[in-house]
Design an enzyme around this catalytic site. Structure first.
Site, PDB file in Angstrom:
ATOM      1  N   ASP A 327       0.727  -1.183   0.018  1.00 16.12           N
ATOM      2  CA  ASP A 327       0.085  -0.163   0.087  1.00 16.12           C
ATOM      3  C   ASP A 327       0.885   1.180   0.034  1.00 16.12           C
ATOM      4  OD1 ASP A 327       0.985  -0.047   2.646  1.00 16.12           O
ATOM      5  OD2 ASP A 327      -0.734  -0.365   3.663  1.00 16.12           O
ATOM      6  N   ASP A 329       1.334   5.139   1.931  1.00 13.36           N
ATOM      7  CA  ASP A 329       1.075   5.896   3.031  1.00 13.36           C
ATOM      8  C   ASP A 329       1.588   7.222   2.997  1.00 13.36           C
ATOM      9  OD1 ASP A 329      -0.147   3.406   4.319  1.00 13.36           O
ATOM     10  OD2 ASP A 329       1.850   2.979   5.078  1.00 13.36           O
ATOM     11  N   ASP A 444      -3.143   5.026   2.641  1.00 11.78           N
ATOM     12  CA  ASP A 444      -3.614   5.517   3.794  1.00 11.78           C
ATOM     13  C   ASP A 444      -3.224   6.719   3.764  1.00 11.78           C
ATOM     14  OD1 ASP A 444      -4.803   3.206   4.744  1.00 11.78           O
ATOM     15  OD2 ASP A 444      -3.141   2.319   5.983  1.00 11.78           O
TER      16      ASP A 444
END
Length: 520
Positions: A327, A329, A444
Protein backbone atom coordinates in the site's frame (compact mmCIF):
# COMPACT_ATOMS: atom_id res chain seq x y z
CA UNK A 1 14.22 -36.52 3.35
CA UNK A 2 13.63 -37.35 7.00
CA UNK A 3 12.71 -34.27 9.05
CA UNK A 4 15.08 -33.31 11.81
CA UNK A 5 13.30 -34.08 15.06
CA UNK A 6 13.96 -32.52 18.44
CA UNK A 7 13.73 -35.22 21.07
CA UNK A 8 13.14 -34.61 24.73
CA UNK A 9 16.47 -34.62 26.54
CA UNK A 10 16.85 -36.28 29.90
CA UNK A 11 19.78 -35.45 32.16
CA UNK A 12 19.32 -38.58 34.24
CA UNK A 13 18.03 -41.08 31.73
CA UNK A 14 14.77 -41.40 33.63
CA UNK A 15 11.98 -42.50 31.36
CA UNK A 16 14.34 -44.00 28.79
CA UNK A 17 13.76 -47.53 27.66
CA UNK A 18 17.00 -49.43 28.15
CA UNK A 19 17.12 -53.17 28.60
CA UNK A 20 13.57 -54.10 29.51
CA UNK A 21 13.23 -57.47 31.18
CA UNK A 22 16.98 -58.17 31.64
CA UNK A 23 20.11 -56.64 33.11
CA UNK A 24 22.63 -55.05 30.79
CA UNK A 25 25.64 -57.24 30.08
CA UNK A 26 27.73 -54.12 29.38
CA UNK A 27 26.80 -51.44 31.94
CA UNK A 28 29.61 -49.10 30.89
CA UNK A 29 28.23 -48.89 27.33
CA UNK A 30 25.06 -46.84 26.78
CA UNK A 31 23.93 -46.58 23.16
CA UNK A 32 21.66 -44.17 21.32
CA UNK A 33 20.60 -44.67 17.70
CA UNK A 34 19.98 -41.48 15.76
CA UNK A 35 16.78 -41.71 13.74
CA UNK A 36 17.83 -39.01 11.28
CA UNK A 37 18.36 -40.62 7.83
CA UNK A 38 17.99 -44.06 9.46
CA UNK A 39 14.22 -43.99 9.61
CA UNK A 40 11.87 -44.78 12.47
CA UNK A 41 11.08 -48.41 11.68
CA UNK A 42 14.71 -49.39 11.09
CA UNK A 43 15.71 -47.65 14.30
CA UNK A 44 13.08 -49.59 16.28
CA UNK A 45 14.26 -52.91 14.79
CA UNK A 46 17.95 -52.25 15.50
CA UNK A 47 17.20 -51.02 19.04
CA UNK A 48 15.28 -54.19 19.84
CA UNK A 49 18.10 -56.29 18.39
CA UNK A 50 20.64 -54.54 20.59
CA UNK A 51 18.60 -55.07 23.75
CA UNK A 52 18.24 -58.78 22.97
CA UNK A 53 22.03 -58.95 22.77
CA UNK A 54 22.31 -57.44 26.25
CA UNK A 55 23.12 -53.84 25.31
CA UNK A 56 21.60 -50.77 26.94
CA UNK A 57 19.93 -48.84 24.12
CA UNK A 58 18.36 -45.54 25.15
CA UNK A 59 15.12 -44.44 23.53
CA UNK A 60 15.79 -40.77 24.34
CA UNK A 61 19.11 -39.02 24.13
CA UNK A 62 20.59 -38.23 27.53
CA UNK A 63 23.90 -37.39 29.17
CA UNK A 64 24.31 -41.09 30.06
CA UNK A 65 24.89 -42.00 26.42
CA UNK A 66 28.46 -43.08 25.63
CA UNK A 67 28.05 -44.17 22.00
CA UNK A 68 25.90 -42.39 19.38
CA UNK A 69 25.20 -44.57 16.37
CA UNK A 70 24.10 -43.03 13.07
CA UNK A 71 23.67 -43.98 9.45
CA UNK A 72 24.62 -41.82 6.46
CA UNK A 73 25.47 -38.79 8.64
CA UNK A 74 28.78 -36.98 8.99
CA UNK A 75 30.29 -36.25 12.37
CA UNK A 76 29.54 -32.56 11.88
CA UNK A 77 25.87 -33.31 11.22
CA UNK A 78 25.57 -35.47 14.34
CA UNK A 79 27.42 -32.95 16.50
CA UNK A 80 25.12 -30.17 15.25
CA UNK A 81 22.10 -32.35 16.05
CA UNK A 82 23.39 -32.98 19.57
CA UNK A 83 23.99 -29.27 20.12
CA UNK A 84 20.44 -28.49 18.99
CA UNK A 85 18.87 -30.72 21.63
CA UNK A 86 19.44 -28.38 24.52
CA UNK A 87 21.17 -25.56 22.63
CA UNK A 88 24.65 -26.91 23.09
CA UNK A 89 24.72 -27.63 26.81
CA UNK A 90 24.84 -31.44 26.62
CA UNK A 91 28.17 -33.22 27.08
CA UNK A 92 29.31 -34.72 23.78
CA UNK A 93 29.42 -38.55 24.00
CA UNK A 94 32.78 -40.28 23.89
CA UNK A 95 32.06 -41.88 20.53
CA UNK A 96 30.21 -40.75 17.40
CA UNK A 97 30.04 -43.95 15.37
CA UNK A 98 28.90 -45.29 12.04
CA UNK A 99 26.28 -48.04 11.95
CA UNK A 100 29.05 -50.50 10.97
CA UNK A 101 30.35 -50.56 14.58
CA UNK A 102 26.86 -51.45 15.80
CA UNK A 103 26.31 -54.30 13.33
CA UNK A 104 29.77 -55.76 14.06
CA UNK A 105 29.05 -55.59 17.78
CA UNK A 106 25.70 -57.33 17.27
CA UNK A 107 27.43 -60.13 15.35
CA UNK A 108 30.11 -60.49 18.01
CA UNK A 109 27.58 -60.34 20.85
CA UNK A 110 29.71 -57.71 22.63
CA UNK A 111 31.00 -54.17 22.05
CA UNK A 112 33.86 -54.45 19.57
CA UNK A 113 36.90 -52.20 19.71
CA UNK A 114 36.28 -48.73 18.25
CA UNK A 115 38.57 -48.36 15.26
CA UNK A 116 39.19 -45.31 13.07
CA UNK A 117 37.00 -46.76 10.34
CA UNK A 118 34.06 -46.77 12.76
CA UNK A 119 34.40 -43.11 13.73
CA UNK A 120 32.34 -40.49 11.93
CA UNK A 121 34.38 -38.08 9.90
CA UNK A 122 34.38 -34.50 11.12
CA UNK A 123 35.69 -31.57 9.17
CA UNK A 124 38.73 -30.15 10.88
CA UNK A 125 37.94 -26.49 11.24
CA UNK A 126 40.41 -24.05 12.67
CA UNK A 127 38.45 -21.94 15.11
CA UNK A 128 40.37 -18.92 13.88
CA UNK A 129 39.01 -19.49 10.37
CA UNK A 130 35.37 -19.47 11.47
CA UNK A 131 33.84 -16.05 10.92
CA UNK A 132 31.57 -15.43 13.87
CA UNK A 133 29.10 -12.56 13.80
CA UNK A 134 28.25 -10.04 16.45
CA UNK A 135 25.19 -7.78 16.50
CA UNK A 136 23.51 -5.65 19.19
CA UNK A 137 20.61 -7.14 21.12
CA UNK A 138 17.98 -4.59 20.03
CA UNK A 139 16.88 -4.25 16.41
CA UNK A 140 16.84 -0.46 16.79
CA UNK A 141 20.60 -0.54 17.41
CA UNK A 142 21.34 -2.30 14.12
CA UNK A 143 21.70 -0.88 10.62
CA UNK A 144 19.64 -3.11 8.34
CA UNK A 145 19.53 -2.26 4.64
CA UNK A 146 17.52 -3.98 1.92
CA UNK A 147 20.68 -5.91 0.97
CA UNK A 148 19.87 -9.21 2.68
CA UNK A 149 22.65 -11.84 2.50
CA UNK A 150 20.53 -14.54 4.14
CA UNK A 151 17.23 -14.30 2.27
CA UNK A 152 16.68 -18.08 2.19
CA UNK A 153 16.91 -18.26 5.97
CA UNK A 154 14.95 -15.09 6.69
CA UNK A 155 12.20 -16.01 4.22
CA UNK A 156 11.75 -19.32 6.04
CA UNK A 157 11.60 -17.70 9.47
CA UNK A 158 9.26 -14.98 8.18
CA UNK A 159 6.89 -17.60 6.79
CA UNK A 160 6.80 -19.35 10.18
CA UNK A 161 6.20 -15.96 11.80
CA UNK A 162 3.29 -15.40 9.44
CA UNK A 163 1.92 -18.84 10.29
CA UNK A 164 2.09 -18.01 14.01
CA UNK A 165 0.42 -14.63 13.50
CA UNK A 166 -2.37 -16.19 11.45
CA UNK A 167 -2.85 -18.67 14.31
CA UNK A 168 -3.17 -15.78 16.79
CA UNK A 169 0.17 -16.70 18.43
CA UNK A 170 1.71 -13.24 18.58
CA UNK A 171 4.55 -14.16 20.94
CA UNK A 172 5.79 -16.95 18.69
CA UNK A 173 5.48 -14.69 15.66
CA UNK A 174 7.56 -11.96 17.30
CA UNK A 175 10.24 -14.52 18.22
CA UNK A 176 10.58 -15.61 14.58
CA UNK A 177 10.56 -11.97 13.40
CA UNK A 178 13.36 -11.07 15.81
CA UNK A 179 15.42 -14.07 14.70
CA UNK A 180 14.95 -13.11 11.04
CA UNK A 181 15.91 -9.51 11.84
CA UNK A 182 19.23 -10.65 13.32
CA UNK A 183 20.06 -12.60 10.15
CA UNK A 184 19.08 -9.65 7.93
CA UNK A 185 21.62 -7.48 9.72
CA UNK A 186 24.56 -9.84 9.12
CA UNK A 187 27.20 -8.62 6.63
CA UNK A 188 27.74 -12.04 5.02
CA UNK A 189 25.82 -15.27 4.35
CA UNK A 190 25.61 -17.81 7.17
CA UNK A 191 27.30 -21.05 6.17
CA UNK A 192 27.81 -22.71 9.55
CA UNK A 193 25.92 -22.91 12.83
CA UNK A 194 29.20 -22.00 14.54
CA UNK A 195 28.90 -18.50 13.13
CA UNK A 196 25.72 -17.93 15.12
CA UNK A 197 27.22 -18.56 18.54
CA UNK A 198 26.39 -15.79 20.95
CA UNK A 199 23.95 -13.96 18.67
CA UNK A 200 20.82 -12.58 20.38
CA UNK A 201 17.20 -13.50 19.67
CA UNK A 202 17.98 -16.92 18.15
CA UNK A 203 15.86 -19.36 20.13
CA UNK A 204 16.00 -23.12 19.89
CA UNK A 205 13.14 -23.35 17.37
CA UNK A 206 14.69 -20.80 15.02
CA UNK A 207 18.10 -22.47 15.30
CA UNK A 208 16.62 -25.85 14.35
CA UNK A 209 15.02 -24.31 11.25
CA UNK A 210 18.30 -22.63 10.28
CA UNK A 211 20.28 -25.84 10.81
CA UNK A 212 17.80 -27.86 8.75
CA UNK A 213 18.19 -25.44 5.84
CA UNK A 214 22.00 -25.34 6.08
CA UNK A 215 22.19 -29.12 6.11
CA UNK A 216 19.39 -30.08 3.73
CA UNK A 217 18.74 -26.98 1.64
CA UNK A 218 15.23 -26.60 3.01
CA UNK A 219 13.22 -26.82 6.21
CA UNK A 220 10.72 -29.66 6.52
CA UNK A 221 8.57 -27.46 8.78
CA UNK A 222 8.51 -24.65 6.24
CA UNK A 223 7.65 -27.00 3.40
CA UNK A 224 4.87 -28.54 5.48
CA UNK A 225 3.50 -25.07 6.24
CA UNK A 226 3.45 -24.18 2.55
CA UNK A 227 1.29 -27.24 1.90
CA UNK A 228 -1.08 -26.56 4.83
CA UNK A 229 -4.65 -26.10 3.66
CA UNK A 230 -5.52 -23.96 6.70
CA UNK A 231 -2.47 -21.73 6.32
CA UNK A 232 -3.18 -21.09 2.65
CA UNK A 233 -6.87 -20.46 3.35
CA UNK A 234 -5.97 -17.93 6.07
CA UNK A 235 -3.58 -16.17 3.69
CA UNK A 236 -6.23 -15.88 1.00
CA UNK A 237 -9.01 -14.71 3.30
CA UNK A 238 -6.93 -12.24 5.32
CA UNK A 239 -5.73 -10.89 1.99
CA UNK A 240 -9.19 -9.34 1.69
CA UNK A 241 -9.10 -5.71 2.80
CA UNK A 242 -11.04 -5.42 6.06
CA UNK A 243 -10.74 -9.11 7.04
CA UNK A 244 -8.74 -10.06 10.14
CA UNK A 245 -7.55 -13.38 11.53
CA UNK A 246 -10.60 -13.99 13.71
CA UNK A 247 -13.07 -13.37 10.88
CA UNK A 248 -11.07 -15.59 8.52
CA UNK A 249 -10.90 -18.32 11.17
CA UNK A 250 -14.67 -18.21 11.63
CA UNK A 251 -15.20 -18.52 7.89
CA UNK A 252 -12.84 -21.49 7.71
CA UNK A 253 -14.82 -23.22 10.47
CA UNK A 254 -17.87 -22.68 8.26
CA UNK A 255 -16.11 -24.48 5.41
CA UNK A 256 -14.99 -21.38 3.46
CA UNK A 257 -11.41 -21.64 2.15
CA UNK A 258 -11.30 -19.43 -0.95
CA UNK A 259 -12.90 -16.41 -2.58
CA UNK A 260 -15.32 -18.44 -4.68
CA UNK A 261 -16.68 -20.25 -1.61
CA UNK A 262 -16.99 -16.92 0.22
CA UNK A 263 -18.94 -15.36 -2.63
CA UNK A 264 -21.29 -18.36 -2.77
CA UNK A 265 -21.73 -18.59 1.00
CA UNK A 266 -24.04 -15.64 1.47
CA UNK A 267 -21.89 -14.31 4.33
CA UNK A 268 -22.76 -10.78 5.40
CA UNK A 269 -19.82 -8.48 4.61
CA UNK A 270 -19.28 -4.97 5.87
CA UNK A 271 -18.52 -2.10 3.50
CA UNK A 272 -14.73 -2.47 3.75
CA UNK A 273 -14.88 -6.24 3.14
CA UNK A 274 -17.16 -5.81 0.13
CA UNK A 275 -14.68 -3.34 -1.37
CA UNK A 276 -11.78 -5.64 -0.51
CA UNK A 277 -13.42 -8.62 -2.21
CA UNK A 278 -14.38 -6.58 -5.28
CA UNK A 279 -10.82 -5.28 -5.76
CA UNK A 280 -8.99 -8.33 -4.41
CA UNK A 281 -6.67 -8.92 -7.37
CA UNK A 282 -5.58 -5.28 -7.60
CA UNK A 283 -5.02 -4.89 -3.87
CA UNK A 284 -2.84 -8.01 -3.76
CA UNK A 285 -0.71 -6.81 -6.66
CA UNK A 286 2.47 -4.93 -5.61
CA UNK A 287 2.48 -1.14 -5.96
CA UNK A 288 5.59 0.29 -7.61
CA UNK A 289 7.50 3.29 -6.30
CA UNK A 290 6.57 5.23 -9.44
CA UNK A 291 2.87 4.49 -8.86
CA UNK A 292 3.30 5.66 -5.25
CA UNK A 293 4.89 8.90 -6.50
CA UNK A 294 2.02 9.40 -8.94
CA UNK A 295 -0.52 8.99 -6.16
CA UNK A 296 1.60 11.38 -4.09
CA UNK A 297 1.22 14.07 -6.74
CA UNK A 298 -2.56 13.63 -6.65
CA UNK A 299 -2.67 13.84 -2.84
CA UNK A 300 -0.36 16.85 -2.88
CA UNK A 301 -2.69 18.64 -5.29
CA UNK A 302 -5.66 17.81 -3.06
CA UNK A 303 -3.90 19.08 0.08
CA UNK A 304 -2.69 22.27 -1.60
CA UNK A 305 -6.18 23.05 -2.87
CA UNK A 306 -7.79 22.89 0.60
CA UNK A 307 -4.92 24.08 2.86
CA UNK A 308 -2.05 25.95 1.17
CA UNK A 309 1.23 25.54 3.02
CA UNK A 310 0.47 22.06 4.35
CA UNK A 311 3.28 19.50 4.01
CA UNK A 312 3.02 15.91 2.77
CA UNK A 313 5.55 13.09 3.23
CA UNK A 314 5.64 9.62 1.66
CA UNK A 315 6.17 7.20 4.55
CA UNK A 316 6.19 3.44 5.16
CA UNK A 317 8.36 1.03 3.18
CA UNK A 318 8.93 3.45 0.29
CA UNK A 319 10.65 5.88 2.68
CA UNK A 320 12.94 3.00 3.68
CA UNK A 321 14.00 2.57 0.05
CA UNK A 322 11.70 -0.25 -1.06
CA UNK A 323 10.78 -0.30 -4.74
CA UNK A 324 7.42 -2.03 -4.23
CA UNK A 325 4.87 -2.22 -1.45
CA UNK A 326 1.41 -3.49 -0.52
CA UNK A 327 0.00 0.00 0.00
CA UNK A 328 0.99 3.66 0.02
CA UNK A 329 1.09 5.83 3.15
CA UNK A 330 1.26 9.63 3.43
CA UNK A 331 1.76 11.84 6.49
CA UNK A 332 0.31 15.34 6.31
CA UNK A 333 0.91 18.31 8.64
CA UNK A 334 0.97 22.10 8.67
CA UNK A 335 3.80 24.20 10.14
CA UNK A 336 1.27 26.19 12.15
CA UNK A 337 -0.13 24.16 15.06
CA UNK A 338 -3.90 23.76 14.86
CA UNK A 339 -4.28 24.54 11.17
CA UNK A 340 -4.45 20.79 10.46
CA UNK A 341 -7.63 20.32 12.51
CA UNK A 342 -10.51 19.22 10.27
CA UNK A 343 -8.20 18.89 7.26
CA UNK A 344 -8.93 15.24 6.42
CA UNK A 345 -12.64 15.62 5.48
CA UNK A 346 -11.68 18.43 3.09
CA UNK A 347 -9.00 16.30 1.42
CA UNK A 348 -11.38 13.35 1.10
CA UNK A 349 -14.10 15.57 -0.33
CA UNK A 350 -11.71 16.91 -3.00
CA UNK A 351 -10.51 13.39 -3.93
CA UNK A 352 -14.08 12.11 -4.18
CA UNK A 353 -15.11 15.04 -6.36
CA UNK A 354 -12.29 14.16 -8.75
CA UNK A 355 -13.29 10.47 -8.85
CA UNK A 356 -10.15 9.12 -7.16
CA UNK A 357 -11.75 7.18 -4.30
CA UNK A 358 -13.36 3.75 -4.62
CA UNK A 359 -13.66 3.43 -0.84
CA UNK A 360 -12.79 5.55 2.17
CA UNK A 361 -13.24 5.49 5.92
CA UNK A 362 -12.14 8.51 7.94
CA UNK A 363 -11.44 8.56 11.69
CA UNK A 364 -11.06 11.66 13.84
CA UNK A 365 -8.04 12.48 16.02
CA UNK A 366 -8.83 11.05 19.44
CA UNK A 367 -5.48 11.70 21.14
CA UNK A 368 -5.32 14.41 23.80
CA UNK A 369 -2.04 14.56 25.67
CA UNK A 370 -3.54 16.37 28.65
CA UNK A 371 -6.21 13.72 29.14
CA UNK A 372 -4.51 10.53 27.94
CA UNK A 373 -1.30 11.05 29.88
CA UNK A 374 1.99 9.22 29.32
CA UNK A 375 0.69 5.64 29.23
CA UNK A 376 1.12 4.16 25.80
CA UNK A 377 -1.15 1.46 24.37
CA UNK A 378 0.08 -2.13 24.14
CA UNK A 379 -0.03 -1.90 20.35
CA UNK A 380 1.44 0.83 18.19
CA UNK A 381 -1.93 1.87 16.78
CA UNK A 382 -1.97 5.65 16.99
CA UNK A 383 -5.04 7.87 17.19
CA UNK A 384 -4.38 10.46 14.51
CA UNK A 385 -6.98 11.75 12.09
CA UNK A 386 -6.73 9.16 9.35
CA UNK A 387 -8.31 7.97 6.13
CA UNK A 388 -8.16 4.33 5.04
CA UNK A 389 -8.90 4.38 1.33
CA UNK A 390 -8.82 2.53 -1.95
CA UNK A 391 -7.60 4.75 -4.77
CA UNK A 392 -8.64 4.49 -8.40
CA UNK A 393 -5.46 4.97 -10.43
CA UNK A 394 -6.28 5.43 -14.10
CA UNK A 395 -4.45 3.73 -16.96
CA UNK A 396 -3.14 7.10 -18.13
CA UNK A 397 -1.64 7.82 -14.72
CA UNK A 398 -0.28 4.27 -14.50
CA UNK A 399 1.36 4.61 -17.90
CA UNK A 400 3.11 7.72 -16.65
CA UNK A 401 4.30 5.77 -13.64
CA UNK A 402 5.52 2.91 -15.83
CA UNK A 403 7.40 5.35 -18.06
CA UNK A 404 9.11 6.79 -15.00
CA UNK A 405 9.98 3.29 -13.83
CA UNK A 406 11.57 2.53 -17.20
CA UNK A 407 13.51 5.79 -17.40
CA UNK A 408 14.94 5.30 -13.90
CA UNK A 409 15.89 1.65 -14.41
CA UNK A 410 19.50 0.78 -15.39
CA UNK A 411 19.97 -0.80 -18.80
CA UNK A 412 21.32 -4.02 -17.31
CA UNK A 413 17.97 -4.51 -15.54
CA UNK A 414 16.48 -5.56 -18.89
CA UNK A 415 18.80 -8.49 -19.55
CA UNK A 416 17.08 -11.91 -19.89
CA UNK A 417 18.55 -12.91 -16.52
CA UNK A 418 17.17 -9.83 -14.80
CA UNK A 419 13.77 -10.04 -16.46
CA UNK A 420 13.41 -13.66 -15.37
CA UNK A 421 13.41 -12.41 -11.79
CA UNK A 422 10.67 -9.85 -12.36
CA UNK A 423 7.31 -10.88 -10.88
CA UNK A 424 5.06 -7.86 -11.05
CA UNK A 425 6.71 -4.50 -10.61
CA UNK A 426 4.48 -2.17 -12.61
CA UNK A 427 6.42 -2.46 -15.90
CA UNK A 428 4.59 -2.88 -19.21
CA UNK A 429 2.80 -6.21 -19.59
CA UNK A 430 0.30 -7.76 -21.97
CA UNK A 431 -3.27 -6.62 -21.36
CA UNK A 432 -5.68 -9.51 -20.84
CA UNK A 433 -9.09 -9.64 -22.42
CA UNK A 434 -11.51 -7.35 -20.62
CA UNK A 435 -8.67 -5.27 -19.18
CA UNK A 436 -10.10 -2.35 -17.21
CA UNK A 437 -8.55 1.12 -17.71
CA UNK A 438 -7.54 1.56 -14.05
CA UNK A 439 -6.32 -0.30 -10.98
CA UNK A 440 -7.22 -0.11 -7.29
CA UNK A 441 -4.50 0.81 -4.76
CA UNK A 442 -4.61 0.85 -0.97
CA UNK A 443 -3.75 4.32 0.35
CA UNK A 444 -3.56 5.53 3.97
CA UNK A 445 -3.62 9.26 4.73
CA UNK A 446 -2.57 10.45 8.19
CA UNK A 447 -2.79 13.99 9.56
CA UNK A 448 -0.52 14.99 12.46
CA UNK A 449 -0.10 18.23 14.41
CA UNK A 450 3.35 19.73 13.79
CA UNK A 451 4.22 19.22 17.50
CA UNK A 452 3.83 15.45 17.03
CA UNK A 453 5.11 15.24 13.47
CA UNK A 454 8.60 13.87 14.27
CA UNK A 455 7.10 11.05 16.36
CA UNK A 456 4.49 10.30 13.69
CA UNK A 457 7.16 10.26 10.97
CA UNK A 458 9.31 7.87 12.98
CA UNK A 459 6.38 5.61 13.88
CA UNK A 460 4.96 5.41 10.37
CA UNK A 461 8.30 4.81 8.63
CA UNK A 462 8.80 1.33 10.11
CA UNK A 463 9.71 -1.37 9.76
CA UNK A 464 7.14 -2.80 12.15
CA UNK A 465 9.79 -4.76 14.05
CA UNK A 466 12.15 -1.76 14.18
CA UNK A 467 9.37 0.29 15.79
CA UNK A 468 8.59 -2.53 18.23
CA UNK A 469 12.27 -2.66 19.20
CA UNK A 470 12.39 1.12 19.67
CA UNK A 471 9.49 0.95 22.10
CA UNK A 472 11.04 -2.04 23.88
CA UNK A 473 14.34 -0.17 24.23
CA UNK A 474 12.56 2.93 25.52
CA UNK A 475 10.68 0.97 28.17
CA UNK A 476 13.32 -1.55 29.27
CA UNK A 477 16.50 0.49 28.99
CA UNK A 478 15.38 4.09 29.51
CA UNK A 479 12.19 3.90 31.59
CA UNK A 480 10.43 5.90 28.89
CA UNK A 481 7.15 5.50 27.01
CA UNK A 482 7.33 5.97 23.23
CA UNK A 483 4.42 6.19 20.79
CA UNK A 484 3.75 7.82 17.44
CA UNK A 485 2.44 10.81 19.40
CA UNK A 486 5.03 11.47 22.08
CA UNK A 487 7.97 10.39 24.27
CA UNK A 488 7.52 10.47 28.04
CA UNK A 489 10.32 10.14 30.61
CA UNK A 490 8.87 8.18 33.54
CA UNK A 491 11.79 9.07 35.82
CA UNK A 492 11.51 12.82 35.26
CA UNK A 493 7.72 12.67 34.89
CA UNK A 494 7.75 14.87 31.82
CA UNK A 495 7.36 14.79 28.05
CA UNK A 496 10.52 15.06 25.93
CA UNK A 497 9.82 17.29 22.93
CA UNK A 498 11.39 16.76 19.51
CA UNK A 499 11.19 18.44 16.13
CA UNK A 500 13.12 15.74 14.25
CA UNK A 501 13.79 12.01 14.32
CA UNK A 502 17.42 12.74 15.23
CA UNK A 503 16.27 14.41 18.45
CA UNK A 504 14.13 11.39 19.38
CA UNK A 505 17.09 9.02 18.91
CA UNK A 506 19.20 11.38 21.05
CA UNK A 507 16.59 11.38 23.83
CA UNK A 508 16.67 7.57 23.75
CA UNK A 509 20.47 7.46 23.89
CA UNK A 510 20.65 5.75 20.50
CA UNK A 511 22.82 6.44 17.47
CA UNK A 512 20.64 7.87 14.71
CA UNK A 513 19.76 5.34 12.04
CA UNK A 514 18.44 6.72 8.72
CA UNK A 515 15.23 5.29 7.22
CA UNK A 516 17.03 3.21 4.57
CA UNK A 517 18.76 1.25 7.36
CA UNK A 518 15.62 0.45 9.37
CA UNK A 519 14.58 -2.61 7.34
CA UNK A 520 14.69 -5.00 10.31
Amino acid sequence: MVPLKRRKVSSSGAGNTGNTGSESKFPQVVLFLLERKMGASRRVFLSQLGRKRGFTVEELFSERVTHVISENNSGDEVRTWLASQVEGRVRTPAHLLDISWYTESMSAGRPVEVLDRHKLQEQQTDEEDVVEFSVPSYGCQRRTTLDNHNAVLTDALSLLAEKAELSDEEGRGVAFRRAAAVLKALPKPVTSMTQLRGLPCLGGHSLRVIKDILENGTSSEVESTKQSERFNALKVLTGIFGVGVKTAGRWIRDGIHNLQQLQASGQTLNRAQRAGLEHYDDLNQPVSKAEADTIGEIVEEAVASVLPGAQISLIGGFRRGKLTGHDVDFLITHPEEGREVGLMPKIVSWLESQGFLLYQKTTRNSYLESEDGPARPSSNMDRFERCFSIFKLSEEERQGAKQTDTENTPEDAFTPEALSQVKDDGLERTKPAGHKPWRAVRVDLVVSPISQFAFALLGWTGSKLFERELRRWAGHEKAMSLSSHALYDNKQNKYLRATSEEEIFAHLGLEYIPPTERNA
